[in-house]
Design a protein around this motif. Structure first.
Motif, PDB file in Angstrom:
ATOM      1  N   LYS A 177     -45.430  31.143  26.011  1.00  0.00           N
ATOM      2  CA  LYS A 177     -46.290  30.950  24.844  1.00  0.00           C
ATOM      3  C   LYS A 177     -45.944  31.969  23.750  1.00  0.00           C
ATOM      4  O   LYS A 177     -45.880  31.625  22.560  1.00  0.00           O
ATOM      5  CB  LYS A 177     -47.759  31.060  25.233  1.00  0.00           C
ATOM      6  N   ALA A 178     -45.730  33.223  24.157  1.00  0.00           N
ATOM      7  CA  ALA A 178     -45.363  34.247  23.175  1.00  0.00           C
ATOM      8  C   ALA A 178     -44.020  33.912  22.523  1.00  0.00           C
ATOM      9  O   ALA A 178     -43.831  34.122  21.318  1.00  0.00           O
ATOM     10  CB  ALA A 178     -45.300  35.619  23.848  1.00  0.00           C
ATOM     11  N   LEU A 179     -43.099  33.359  23.321  1.00  0.00           N
ATOM     12  CA  LEU A 179     -41.795  32.963  22.798  1.00  0.00           C
ATOM     13  C   LEU A 179     -41.945  31.852  21.754  1.00  0.00           C
ATOM     14  O   LEU A 179     -41.325  31.893  20.694  1.00  0.00           O
ATOM     15  CB  LEU A 179     -40.902  32.493  23.941  1.00  0.00           C
ATOM     16  N   HIS A 180     -42.797  30.896  22.056  1.00  0.00           N
ATOM     17  CA  HIS A 180     -43.027  29.809  21.090  1.00  0.00           C
ATOM     18  C   HIS A 180     -43.642  30.342  19.799  1.00  0.00           C
ATOM     19  O   HIS A 180     -43.301  29.901  18.699  1.00  0.00           O
ATOM     20  CB  HIS A 180     -43.942  28.745  21.702  1.00  0.00           C
ATOM     21  N   GLN A 181     -44.550  31.293  19.927  1.00  0.00           N
ATOM     22  CA  GLN A 181     -45.167  31.863  18.728  1.00  0.00           C
ATOM     23  C   GLN A 181     -44.144  32.597  17.864  1.00  0.00           C
ATOM     24  O   GLN A 181     -44.248  32.585  16.632  1.00  0.00           O
ATOM     25  CB  GLN A 181     -46.301  32.804  19.138  1.00  0.00           C
ATOM     26  N   ARG A 182     -43.136  33.207  18.514  1.00  0.00           N
ATOM     27  CA  ARG A 182     -42.105  33.921  17.752  1.00  0.00           C
ATOM     28  C   ARG A 182     -41.105  32.959  17.120  1.00  0.00           C
ATOM     29  O   ARG A 182     -40.726  33.117  15.961  1.00  0.00           O
ATOM     30  CB  ARG A 182     -41.343  34.903  18.663  1.00  0.00           C
TER      31      ARG A 182
END
Length: 355
Positions: A177-182
Motif C-alpha cells: 500500500k505504501a508503495l502504491h501511494q509513492r
C-alpha cells in the motif's frame, strides 16, 4: 499510468462460462481489489487483462487503447504472481534487470532503474544474493521490484501474499500500500483474503460465479452490502444471518421461527410476513440484561483486542464480538441484544437488500 476499462467481458473454458459479461472501470492511479470465493473468476479476469487468457467477447481498454489482441509483452502491464518465479541461478540484481535486458535497454539505464527499485523496496543490501539466500518476504519484494523496473502503466497482482506466514502478510500488505501511494501506478490486486482487500484497496470488486456482485469503497461494502452474498463475504468474523418473518404492524421487527423479536430501525422494502434474513455483524451485539434475548454460550475465543463468543440464539448459531473482556464460559447464558440501527435486512429467497 492509465485507466483500465472492461466492457461486457466474457470467457468460457469449453462449455463452462467463467466470466459472464463483466463491466468495470478502474481509474488512472486507482488501487482496485478483485475478491470472491474460489472459482469466481477473479484470477482469470486478471490474466485476461495481462493477455495470458484470450477474450471470447467484450473488450479491455488500457487508457484509450483496445488491448484484446495485443501480445502480453506489448501491453505495458507488469504482473506479480503468487509464486515468486525468480531465476534461481541469478542474483537479485540480475533478476531485477533481466526483463529490461531482454527489452534491449542500455546497461546504464538498466542499472539506474534497478538501483531505484532496490532502494524503494529496501533491497540495496541484497543485490548480490541469490533467491535461495532470501526469506519469503524478500523474494516477494524482488518479484515486485522486477515489475517496478519496467515502469508499466499498470501493476497486476495475483494473490502475491498467500505463500507468506500471517505476520509477514501484514507487513507486506502495508509495504504494498505504501508503495502504491509513492508510485501512484494503477493497480489491480486479486486476493481471496477480504481483510487484505479492505485494508489496501481504494475500491473492491466482489465477484461470484463470473459476475460482479458489487463495486465500492471498502467501508461502503461493509456498511451497505447490496445483497446477502456480499454481506457474508465482506467482514471477519462474517455477518450473522438469522431467519425469520418481517413484521410491520407498528415499529418494524423480525420474528424468528422460535418466536424471538429482533429489532429493526427501518424496513423500506418488503411486506408484512415476508421471509427475510436478519443480518447482524458480530460487533453489533450488546449484552443487555434488561431486554436481551437469552443465548447459550458454546465457545469463547479471547483474541486480546476483543472476545469472540459463539452462541446459540433460539435455534440458530450466531457469533458475537465484544471489545470488553467477557467472563462467560461454555454453558453460560448471555442476554444478547442486536443494535437496531446497525441491522441489515435481506430477502430470504434472493438475498436482495431490503433496508
Amino acid at each position: 499510468m492509465a485507466s483500465i476499462t472492461i466492457r461486457d467481458l466474457a470467457k468460457d473454458f469449453g462449455s463452462t462460462p467463467v466470466i459472464r459479461g463483466i463491466d468495470i472501470d478502474i481509474g488512472d492511479g486507482e488501487f482496485v481489489a478483485l475478491v470472491g470465493p474460489s472459482g469466481c473468476g477473479k484470477s482469470t479476469l486478471l490474466r485476461m487483462i495481462a493477455g495470458l487468457e484470450t477474450v471470447d467477447a467484450g473488450e479491455i481498454l488500457l487508457g484509450d487503447r483496445r488491448i484484446n489482441d495485443v501480445a502480453p509483452r506489448e501491453r505495458d502491464v507488469a504482473m506479480v504472481f503468487q509464486n515468486y518465479a525468480l531465476y534461481p541461478h541469478m542474483t537479485v540484481e540480475e533478476n531485477l534487470g533481466f526483463g529490461l535486458k531482454i527489452q534491449g535497454l542500455r546497461a546504464p539505464d538498466i542499472a539506474r532503474r534497478v538501483e531505484q527499485a532496490a532502494e524503494t523496496l529496501g533491497l540495496d543490501q541484497l543485490l548480490r544474493r541469490r533467491p535461495r539466500q532470501l526469506s519469503g518476504g524478500q523474494r516477494q519484494r524482488v518479484a515486485m521490484g522486477r515489475a517496478i523496473v519496467r515502469q508499466p502503466q499498470a501493476f497486476l497482482f495475483d494473490e502475491p501474499l498467500s505463500n507468506l506466514d500471517a505476520k509477514l502478510r501484514v507487513q507486506m500488505r502495508t509495504e504494498i500500500k505504501a508503495l502504491h501511494q509513492r508510485l501512484g501506478t494503477t493497480t489491480v490486486y486479486v486476493t481471496h483474503d477480504q481483510v487484505e482487500a479492505m485494508t489496501m484497496a481504494d475500491r473492491i470488486v466482489v465477484l461470484k460465479d463470473g459476475r460482479v456482485e458489487q463495486v465500492g469503497a471498502p467501508l461502503e461494502l461493509y456498511d451497505r452490502p447490496r445483497n446477502a452474498f456480499v454481506a457474508g463475504f465482506i467482514g471477519s468474523p462474517a455477518m450473522n444471518f438469522i431467519r425469520g418473518r418481517l413484521q410491520l404492524d407498528g415499529t418494524p421487527y423480525v420474528l424468528t421461527d422460535d418466536g424471538l423479536r429482533l429489532p429493526l430501525a427501518s424496513a423500506s422494502r418488503g411486506s408484512h410476513g415476508d421471509r427475510v434474513l436478519y443480518g447482524a455483524r458480530p460487533e453489533h451485539f450488546t449484552i443487555d440484561p434488561s431486554r436481551g434475548l437469552s443465548a447459550d454460550v458454546i465457545v469463547v475465543e479471547p483474541t486480546g483486542a476483543e472476545t469472540q463468543v459463539a452462541l446459540r440464539l433460539g435455534g440458530q448459531s450466531v457469533m458475537a464480538a465484544f471489545r470488553d473482556r467477557v467472563g462467560a464460559r461454555p454453558g453460560d447464558r448471555l442476554a444478547l441484544w442486536p443494535v437496531a440501527a446497525e441491522a441489515h435486512l435481506f430477502d430470504a429467497a434472493g438475498g436482495e437488500r431490503l433496508n
